[in-house]
Design an enzyme around this catalytic site. Structure first.
Site, mmCIF file in Angstrom:
data_model
loop_
_atom_site.group_PDB
_atom_site.id
_atom_site.type_symbol
_atom_site.label_atom_id
_atom_site.label_comp_id
_atom_site.label_asym_id
_atom_site.label_seq_id
_atom_site.Cartn_x
_atom_site.Cartn_y
_atom_site.Cartn_z
ATOM 1 N N CYS A 135 -40.766 -65.053 18.458
ATOM 2 C CA CYS A 135 -39.547 -63.969 19.011
ATOM 3 C C CYS A 135 -38.655 -63.708 17.655
ATOM 4 O O CYS A 135 -38.710 -64.205 17.002
ATOM 5 C CB CYS A 135 -38.251 -64.658 19.741
ATOM 6 S SG CYS A 135 -37.275 -62.994 19.639
ATOM 7 N N CYS A 138 -35.488 -62.884 17.319
ATOM 8 C CA CYS A 138 -34.125 -63.951 17.316
ATOM 9 C C CYS A 138 -34.541 -64.762 15.895
ATOM 10 O O CYS A 138 -33.339 -64.825 15.194
ATOM 11 C CB CYS A 138 -35.187 -64.844 18.293
ATOM 12 S SG CYS A 138 -35.572 -63.645 19.843
ATOM 13 N N ASP A 139 -35.864 -64.560 15.430
ATOM 14 C CA ASP A 139 -36.098 -65.525 14.053
ATOM 15 C C ASP A 139 -36.121 -64.676 12.791
ATOM 16 O O ASP A 139 -36.319 -65.992 11.387
ATOM 17 C CB ASP A 139 -37.228 -66.843 14.336
ATOM 18 C CG ASP A 139 -36.026 -67.689 16.405
ATOM 19 O OD1 ASP A 139 -35.231 -67.905 16.143
ATOM 20 O OD2 ASP A 139 -37.194 -67.779 16.915
#
Ligand code: NAP
Length: 309
Positions: A135, A138-139
């Site tokens: 992701c 997200c990261d």
């Protein structure tokens, strides 16, 4: 444990589930949506969605999910942060066991989506969260000024690789062939991006590192040549598998696990409908998933009306 009886129960809160909830709510069926793990579905993990009609400048995936939810709730849908884990579709009302208790549902709309596929190479499990990610939204931030590798040749790999260029010092896209599935616009953008590099006909055979990813072992599938590539992070976008294990043996499915539906989103069990990526091996777009969800809810409404008349 509580038991709740609902006319329409929707499993999954991605574009398909929330569109189904909107339509069922407007038909005054008081639908309940069980969100599962991911409110907004996979779309919510996408930084920017540029091909959902009505948003000429694009819209954030999480923001679009919130708008879908707000609209469905505005008409009376109830969105519960609850996880279904067992179903009995052998008789009506259908039974769905969830974390909060048991639901009895006159109709069921399955929109449980899909999960990211893994490479299944040594080091992948151990290094997930330590440099291996599925992701970018997200990261991506964790890789500021770092070297990143993206694996995959589809739209997801290209879209997410471009997103990671915001943070990373370089993004190397590694693909097992020398042709990409990704759409022409994304390919053009990526090829023209100064931070992006491409390594083709190559697969990752091992992820090396202890506390964090240090390097990847690579193999050229044409020449057989093996090499080591130093990197701080690895983002894997090699497709998805439908999240339909719960329905195995109860609904007809394809060999790949997609729930079989007809053109009315009807499954092999009357009163059970499926929409979105759980039932879509072909399109997998936010707009097509939302369309399938709307169609499923319209059909569920007709089914309930026919029963009452
Ligand atoms: P995808 O289109 O199935 O692409 C998966 C990619 O991963 C392919 O290039 C495939 O290689 C590669 N791959 C698969 N298994 C692999 C393995 N074990 N090792 C190395 N590479 C592997 O998946 P996706 O990119 O997630 O897209 C899924 C669907 O969502 C598609 O229909 C796509 O159009 C859609 N989508 C659309 C958008 C958009 O419109 N903006 C954004 C994201 C996704 P091969 O090519 O050799 O098979």
């Amino acid at each position: 444990m509580s038991e709740k009886h609902v006319k329409v129960l929707v499993l999954g809160a991605g574009p398909a589930g929330l569109a189904a909830a909107l339509y069922a709510a407007r038909a005054e069926l008081n639908p309940v949506v069980l969100t599962g793990m991911q409110l907004g579905g996979q779309a919510a993990l996408t930084h920017l969605i540029e091909n959902y009609p009505g948003f000429p400048e694009g819209v954030g995936g999480a923001q679009l999910g919130e708008l879908f939810q707000k609209q469905a709730e505005h008409f009376g849908a109830k969105v519960e942060f609850d996880m279904a884990h067992e179903v009995d579709l052998s008789k009506r009302p259908f039974t769905v066991k969830a974390d909060s208790g048991e639901y009895k549902a006159d109709t069921l709309i399955i929109s449980t989506g899909a999960n990211a596929l893994h490479l299944n190479v040594p080091g992948e499990v151990e290094m997930t969260g330590r440099g291996v990610s599925y992701c970018a939204t997200c990261d991506g931030w964790f890789f500021k000024d770092k070297k990143v590798v993206v694996v995959g040749g589809g739209d997801s790999a290209f879209e997410e690789a471009l997103f990671i260029t915001r943070y990373a010092s370089s993004v190397t896209l590694i693909h097992r062939r020398d042709e990409f599935r990704a759409g022409a616009i994304l390919q053009k953008r990526a090829k023209e991006h100064p931070k992006m590099n491409f390594t083709l006909n190559t697969v990752v055979t091992e992820i090396v590192g202890k506390e964090a990813v240090k390097a990847l072992k690579l193999k050229n599938v044409k020449t057989g040549e093996e090499s080591t590539f130093e990197t701080d992070g690895l983002f894997i976008f090699v497709g998805h598998t439908p999240n339909t294990q719960m329905f195995k043996g109860q609904l007809e499915m394809s060999d790949l696990g997609f729930i079989k539906v007809n053109d009315k989103m009807e499954t092999s069990v009357p009163g059970v409908y499926a929409a979105g990526e759980a039932a879509d091996p072909h399109f997998k777009q936010v707009v097509t998933s939302a369309g399938m969800g709307a169609a499923a809810a319209i059909q569920a409404t007709r089914f309930l009306e026919a029963e009452e008349s």
